[in-house]
Design a protein around this motif. Structure first.
Motif, PDB file in Angstrom:
ATOM      1  N   VAL A  52      40.415  49.357  41.846  1.00 41.93           N
ATOM      2  CA  VAL A  52      40.520  47.912  42.084  1.00 41.93           C
ATOM      3  C   VAL A  52      39.358  47.440  42.952  1.00 41.93           C
ATOM      4  N   TRP A  53      39.108  48.150  44.040  1.00 48.44           N
ATOM      5  CA  TRP A  53      38.012  47.769  44.942  1.00 48.44           C
ATOM      6  C   TRP A  53      36.666  47.784  44.213  1.00 48.44           C
ATOM      7  N   ALA A  54      36.381  48.865  43.495  1.00 50.07           N
ATOM      8  CA  ALA A  54      35.076  49.000  42.824  1.00 50.07           C
ATOM      9  C   ALA A  54      34.911  47.966  41.714  1.00 50.07           C
ATOM     10  N   SER A  55      35.964  47.713  40.951  1.00 48.64           N
ATOM     11  CA  SER A  55      35.851  46.750  39.851  1.00 48.64           C
ATOM     12  C   SER A  55      35.723  45.320  40.384  1.00 48.64           C
ATOM     13  N   ARG A  56      36.461  44.993  41.431  1.00 45.64           N
ATOM     14  CA  ARG A  56      36.330  43.652  42.029  1.00 45.64           C
ATOM     15  C   ARG A  56      34.961  43.473  42.658  1.00 45.64           C
ATOM     16  N   ARG A  57      34.450  44.513  43.279  1.00 41.91           N
ATOM     17  CA  ARG A  57      33.113  44.467  43.877  1.00 41.91           C
ATOM     18  C   ARG A  57      32.061  44.220  42.794  1.00 41.91           C
ATOM     19  N   LEU A  58      32.212  44.901  41.688  1.00 36.23           N
ATOM     20  CA  LEU A  58      31.290  44.731  40.564  1.00 36.23           C
ATOM     21  C   LEU A  58      31.284  43.280  40.077  1.00 36.23           C
ATOM     22  N   VAL A  59      32.458  42.709  39.916  1.00 43.96           N
ATOM     23  CA  VAL A  59      32.567  41.330  39.444  1.00 43.96           C
ATOM     24  C   VAL A  59      32.027  40.358  40.485  1.00 43.96           C
ATOM     25  N   HIS A  60      32.362  40.599  41.739  1.00 38.36           N
ATOM     26  CA  HIS A  60      31.901  39.708  42.819  1.00 38.36           C
ATOM     27  C   HIS A  60      30.383  39.706  42.917  1.00 38.36           C
ATOM     28  N   ARG A  61      29.773  40.862  42.773  1.00 34.20           N
ATOM     29  CA  ARG A  61      28.314  40.961  42.900  1.00 34.20           C
ATOM     30  C   ARG A  61      27.573  40.553  41.634  1.00 34.20           C
ATOM     31  N   ASN A  62      28.280  40.404  40.529  1.00 33.86           N
ATOM     32  CA  ASN A  62      27.648  40.054  39.249  1.00 33.86           C
ATOM     33  C   ASN A  62      28.447  38.957  38.559  1.00 33.86           C
ATOM     34  N   PRO A  63      28.511  37.766  39.150  1.00 39.82           N
ATOM     35  CA  PRO A  63      29.373  36.708  38.623  1.00 39.82           C
ATOM     36  C   PRO A  63      28.926  36.156  37.277  1.00 39.82           C
ATOM     37  N   THR A  64      27.710  36.447  36.840  1.00 43.54           N
ATOM     38  CA  THR A  64      27.245  35.921  35.550  1.00 43.54           C
ATOM     39  C   THR A  64      27.642  36.799  34.371  1.00 43.54           C
ATOM     40  N   LEU A  65      28.228  37.954  34.627  1.00 41.19           N
ATOM     41  CA  LEU A  65      28.657  38.820  33.529  1.00 41.19           C
ATOM     42  C   LEU A  65      29.799  38.163  32.756  1.00 41.19           C
ATOM     43  N   THR A  66      29.721  38.218  31.455  1.00 42.01           N
ATOM     44  CA  THR A  66      30.825  37.728  30.634  1.00 42.01           C
ATOM     45  C   THR A  66      31.957  38.758  30.654  1.00 42.01           C
ATOM     46  N   ARG A  67      33.119  38.349  30.211  1.00 39.19           N
ATOM     47  CA  ARG A  67      34.250  39.276  30.139  1.00 39.19           C
ATOM     48  C   ARG A  67      33.920  40.450  29.216  1.00 39.19           C
ATOM     49  N   PHE A  68      33.238  40.170  28.110  1.00 38.50           N
ATOM     50  CA  PHE A  68      32.842  41.238  27.192  1.00 38.50           C
ATOM     51  C   PHE A  68      31.887  42.221  27.874  1.00 38.50           C
ATOM     52  N   GLU A  69      30.942  41.712  28.654  1.00 45.18           N
ATOM     53  CA  GLU A  69      30.015  42.594  29.370  1.00 45.18           C
ATOM     54  C   GLU A  69      30.760  43.437  30.409  1.00 45.18           C
ATOM     55  N   ARG A  70      31.730  42.829  31.090  1.00 41.83           N
ATOM     56  CA  ARG A  70      32.512  43.581  32.077  1.00 41.83           C
ATOM     57  C   ARG A  70      33.346  44.661  31.396  1.00 41.83           C
ATOM     58  N   LEU A  71      33.903  44.348  30.235  1.00 39.78           N
ATOM     59  CA  LEU A  71      34.638  45.362  29.480  1.00 39.78           C
ATOM     60  C   LEU A  71      33.692  46.468  29.019  1.00 39.78           C
ATOM     61  N   SER A  72      32.497  46.095  28.603  1.00 40.82           N
ATOM     62  CA  SER A  72      31.501  47.091  28.199  1.00 40.82           C
ATOM     63  C   SER A  72      31.143  48.005  29.365  1.00 40.82           C
ATOM     64  N   VAL A  73      30.993  47.427  30.552  1.00 38.22           N
ATOM     65  CA  VAL A  73      30.724  48.231  31.750  1.00 38.22           C
ATOM     66  C   VAL A  73      31.843  49.252  31.937  1.00 38.22           C
ATOM     67  N   GLY A  74      33.096  48.800  31.821  1.00 38.68           N
ATOM     68  CA  GLY A  74      34.229  49.695  31.998  1.00 38.68           C
ATOM     69  C   GLY A  74      34.280  50.800  30.962  1.00 38.68           C
ATOM     70  N   LEU A  75      33.980  50.474  29.716  1.00 36.80           N
ATOM     71  CA  LEU A  75      34.030  51.482  28.651  1.00 36.80           C
ATOM     72  C   LEU A  75      32.906  52.507  28.789  1.00 36.80           C
ATOM     73  N   VAL A  76      31.711  52.042  29.146  1.00 35.13           N
ATOM     74  CA  VAL A  76      30.600  52.982  29.363  1.00 35.13           C
ATOM     75  C   VAL A  76      30.905  53.862  30.580  1.00 35.13           C
ATOM     76  N   ALA A  77      31.447  53.261  31.640  1.00 32.99           N
ATOM     77  CA  ALA A  77      31.810  54.032  32.830  1.00 32.99           C
ATOM     78  C   ALA A  77      32.890  55.057  32.492  1.00 32.99           C
TER      79      ALA A  77
END
Length: 144
Positions: free
Chosen positions: A51-76
């Motif tokens: 939760v902390w790491a994923s929220r930090r990722l979103v907070h630091r990269n607010p321009t990422l689309t939901r699809f890009e954030r899902l892609s980050v999660g799947l690659v991770a």
């Protein structure tokens, strides 16, 4: 390129926390509680790290689309599974199949659910600020 870099950082944060916790779980918790309970005790801590790491990722990269954030999660997730299997192979001298078969059915199932959560967690947080608090993303795009 941006997605892969963020995925690597997300993976690294969560994997390193899990690796560090293993130095507590294996020598101190497993002898007292057994493998199943020790892994289940560790799971809430790992979920908090996710939760902390994923929220930090979103907070630091607010321009990422939901699809890009899902892609980050799947690659991770792919990186995490590869790293787990590599550690099992090199430290335990077990094949990937042996490693998976050796998992406790209960704690292993909980672990699989946590892997799914790890993959989708970056996509769960909204990039919109909460009313009255411009610094924290909100879960599932909703308001607080």
């Amino acid at each position: 390129m941006r997605v892969s870099k963020l995925a690597f950082v997300y993976f690294l944060l969560v994997f390193s926390a899990g690796f560090a916790l293993a130095f507590i779980r294996i020598p101190f918790l497993v002898p007292v509680f057994g493998v199943r309970i020790a892994e289940l005790i560790e799971m809430p801590v790992m979920l908090a790290v996710i939760v902390w790491a994923s929220r930090r990722l979103v907070h630091r990269n607010p321009t990422l689309t939901r699809f890009e954030r899902l892609s980050v999660g799947l690659v991770a997730l792919a990186l995490l599974v590869a790293a787990e299997l590599a550690v099992a192979l090199f430290l335990g001298a077990r094949s990937p199949g042996q490693y998976v078969a050796s998992r406790d059915p209960v704690s292993g199932s909980v672990y699989l659910v946590s892997l799914v959560f790890f993959a989708v967690a970056p996509a769960l947080w909204s990039t919109r600020p909460r009313p009255g608090n411009s610094s924290k993303p909100t879960p599932l795009g909703g308001s607080a």
